[in-house]
Structure formats: structure tokens, C-alpha cells
Scaffold this motif. Structure first.
Motif, PDB file in Angstrom:
ATOM      1  N   LEU A 164       1.083   5.748  -7.189  1.00  0.00           N
ATOM      2  CA  LEU A 164      -0.073   6.289  -8.016  1.00  0.00           C
ATOM      3  C   LEU A 164      -0.235   7.999  -7.918  1.00  0.00           C
ATOM      4  O   LEU A 164      -0.620   8.824  -8.898  1.00  0.00           O
ATOM      5  CB  LEU A 164      -1.303   5.764  -7.237  1.00  0.00           C
ATOM      6  CG  LEU A 164      -1.604   4.294  -7.611  1.00  0.00           C
ATOM      7  CD1 LEU A 164      -2.661   3.881  -6.885  1.00  0.00           C
ATOM      8  CD2 LEU A 164      -1.467   3.875  -9.108  1.00  0.00           C
TER       9      LEU A 164
ATOM     10  N   GLY B  92       2.462   1.802  -3.417  1.00  0.00           N
ATOM     11  CA  GLY B  92       1.259   1.891  -4.427  1.00  0.00           C
ATOM     12  C   GLY B  92       0.804   3.157  -4.284  1.00  0.00           C
ATOM     13  O   GLY B  92       0.514   3.950  -5.325  1.00  0.00           O
ATOM     14  N   ASP B  93       0.605   3.838  -3.108  1.00  0.00           N
ATOM     15  CA  ASP B  93       0.342   5.430  -2.919  1.00  0.00           C
ATOM     16  C   ASP B  93       1.167   6.153  -3.457  1.00  0.00           C
ATOM     17  O   ASP B  93       0.884   7.237  -4.198  1.00  0.00           O
ATOM     18  CB  ASP B  93       0.056   5.467  -1.292  1.00  0.00           C
ATOM     19  CG  ASP B  93      -1.065   5.085  -0.780  1.00  0.00           C
ATOM     20  OD1 ASP B  93      -1.897   4.346  -1.410  1.00  0.00           O
ATOM     21  OD2 ASP B  93      -1.066   5.040   0.666  1.00  0.00           O
TER      22      ASP B  93
ATOM     23  N   ARG C 135      -4.509  -1.965  -7.986  1.00  0.00           N
ATOM     24  CA  ARG C 135      -3.346  -1.165  -8.034  1.00  0.00           C
ATOM     25  C   ARG C 135      -2.102  -1.827  -9.250  1.00  0.00           C
ATOM     26  O   ARG C 135      -1.812  -1.151  -9.836  1.00  0.00           O
ATOM     27  CB  ARG C 135      -2.787  -1.129  -6.803  1.00  0.00           C
ATOM     28  CG  ARG C 135      -3.415  -0.083  -5.943  1.00  0.00           C
ATOM     29  CD  ARG C 135      -3.020  -0.072  -4.532  1.00  0.00           C
ATOM     30  NE  ARG C 135      -3.886   1.119  -3.884  1.00  0.00           N
ATOM     31  CZ  ARG C 135      -3.291   2.053  -3.030  1.00  0.00           C
ATOM     32  NH1 ARG C 135      -2.087   2.013  -2.752  1.00  0.00           N
ATOM     33  NH2 ARG C 135      -3.982   2.790  -2.306  1.00  0.00           N
TER      34      ARG C 135
ATOM     35  N   ALA D 293      -8.033   6.845  -9.088  1.00  0.00           N
ATOM     36  CA  ALA D 293      -7.987   5.379  -9.054  1.00  0.00           C
ATOM     37  C   ALA D 293      -9.333   4.664  -8.890  1.00  0.00           C
ATOM     38  O   ALA D 293      -9.755   3.916  -9.503  1.00  0.00           O
ATOM     39  CB  ALA D 293      -7.228   4.902  -7.832  1.00  0.00           C
TER      40      ALA D 293
ATOM     41  N   ARG E 135       0.808  -1.208   0.102  1.00  0.00           N
ATOM     42  CA  ARG E 135      -0.033  -0.073  -0.053  1.00  0.00           C
ATOM     43  C   ARG E 135       0.797   1.199   0.059  1.00  0.00           C
ATOM     44  O   ARG E 135       0.580   2.321  -0.744  1.00  0.00           O
ATOM     45  CB  ARG E 135      -1.072   0.116   1.273  1.00  0.00           C
ATOM     46  CG  ARG E 135      -1.946   1.117   1.214  1.00  0.00           C
ATOM     47  CD  ARG E 135      -2.916   1.232   2.211  1.00  0.00           C
ATOM     48  NE  ARG E 135      -3.993   0.060   1.572  1.00  0.00           N
ATOM     49  CZ  ARG E 135      -5.088   0.397   0.905  1.00  0.00           C
ATOM     50  NH1 ARG E 135      -5.037   1.768   0.435  1.00  0.00           N
ATOM     51  NH2 ARG E 135      -5.962  -0.605   0.446  1.00  0.00           N
TER      52      ARG E 135
END
Length: 227
Positions: free
Chosen positions: A176, A172-173, A195, A188, A169
Motif C-alpha cells: 500500500l 500489505g503495508d 486490503r 486506505a 499486515r
């Protein structure tokens, strides 16, 4: 992007990659990847090489100010030209060939990212570094590019091995936000892809329909030039 946030994403994503490659057989290390002509061994070698630039960058003279952001780092210029890409391929192959086994490569990869993590956590929030391409960047911004390397090539490794992909996470944050800007969470959600699926699509690892391209561009996608 704060330095602690970038470092947390870097560490967690690198930990997952270390777990994935732990205990691979020599046959698995030789499997081909989509990143031709690299095998799993050579692709992991590439990720280790691009992380291993950091200790030297931190030891060098600090530039006066940052001039390039993580987004600007991925502009289509000489750093992604055919000659530079050929050198990038060769460095990874040379490093991988110098390891006595896949297990030795995995051990060195883990030791390298752990050293980088320790060194970077001792630095100031506003620390500026110069990349091997000559860019003066905030350390936090350069680390974002290393998170991209681990996240994207983590997908390549799991695909080559036939395993379920991961994307932590925090990483991914970070990725993104780089791709979709401050409104990345809403973007998203509207896209509706998981993801790993989103990352595959925007890095050319999964085909995009023309309607998807239009949606991404309406949402403000920042297309990255990749080697």
C-alpha cells in the motif's frame, strides 16, 4: 523502506503462500488461474522463478549506485512488452514442467524463498543489486517488487483454489505504501476497502467504477504496469 522491513514482509507473505500450497492434490495444482495460460502449478512456478533471481544478483558485481526505485521498476517499457511477457510465461512453464510433482514444486519454492531470506539478511542496508532487466536498485527496493509478486499472485492462487485470501499486515503495508505513497494509511482508510479488495482493484483483478478511479487518482495512486 528499510531492508529489515522489506525482508520481514517478504518472509511473512512467502510463509503464508507456502502454507496455502502445502498438501494440494495434483488436481488442484492443475486448476486454471486468471493469469492465463498458467495453471496453479505454473503460476507458482513463476513466483519461484522471480524470487530465484536474487542469489545470482547478490553474487554479481555490485553497481556503484541505485538508479531505479520500486515505483520506477513498474514503468511501461520493454520489461512488460509482449515479447518479454511471452518469455516470462515460457520460463514459468518450463520450470513447472521440470518438477516431478506439485509437492516437489512446493518444497522447492519454500527452500528458495528461505535461501533468499537468509542471503539478504546478511547484506548491508545500502546494498545495490542489478536486475535481469539491467536496473540498478537498492536491494530493499527490489525486495518490495518481490513482495508485490507474492501478494498479488497469492490472491490469484487462493481464487483459483476457491479459498479465503490472505494478505499479511507487513506485506500489505509495504504494497500500500508503494501504491499510495507516504500517506497510504489515510488514503486506505478513506477508500474503505479491505486490503485484499484494494489490491484486487488496483491490479485489475476487480472492476473499478469511474468514481473509484477518480478517488484513487485524487489520493495519488501509483498505477503499476504488470505483465
Amino acid at each position: 523502506m528499510t531492508l529489515p522491513r522489506a525482508l520481514d514482509a517478504f518472509r511473512l507473505e512467502a510463509q503464508e503462500l507456502s502454507r496455502t500450497i502445502a498438501g494440494l492434490s495434483e488436481d488442484e495444482w492443475e486448476l486454471p488461474t486468471r493469469c492465463e495460460p498458467w495453471s496453479v502449478r505454473e503460476l507458482l512456478g513463476h513466483v519461484r522463478v522471480v524470487i530465484a533471481w536474487l542469489p545470482g544478483m547478490l553474487a554479481a558485481a555490485e553497481p556503484g549506485r541505485a538508479e531505479v526505485s520500486a515505483t520506477q521498476y513498474y514503468q511501461p517499457d520493454d520489461r512488460f512488452a509482449p515479447r518479454t511477457n511471452a518469455a516470462r510465461i515460457g520460463l514459468a512453464q518450463e520450470y513447472a514442467a521440470g518438477q516431478v510433482s506439485g509437492a516437489a514444486l512446493a518444497e522447492d519454492f519454500t527452500a528458495t524463498w528461505q535461501l533468499v531470506d537468509r542471503l539478504c539478511r546478511a547484506e548491508r542496508e545500502d546494498r545495490v543489486v542489478r536486475t535481469r532487466h539491467g536496473d540498478a536498485m537498492l536491494l530493499s527496493q527490489f525486495l518490495v517488487t518481490r513482495v508485490v509478486e507474492i501478494a498479488v499472485h497469492g490472491l490469484d492462487v487462493t481464487d483459483a483454489l476457491g479459498r479465503v485470501p490472505w494478505l499479511t499486515r507487513p506485506a500489505g503495508d509495504v504494497v500500500l505504501e508503494l501504491l499510495l505513497g507516504p500517506g497510504w494509511m489515510n488514503a486506505a482508510h478513506e477508500l474503505g476497502w479491505d486490503r485484499p479488495g484494494l489490491l484486487r482493484r488496483v491490479t485489475g483483478r476487480q472492476p473499478l467504477e469511474s468514481a473509484d478511479v477518480a478517488r484513487l487518482e485524487r489520493l495519488g495512486i501509483r498505477w503499476l504496469t504488470l505483465g
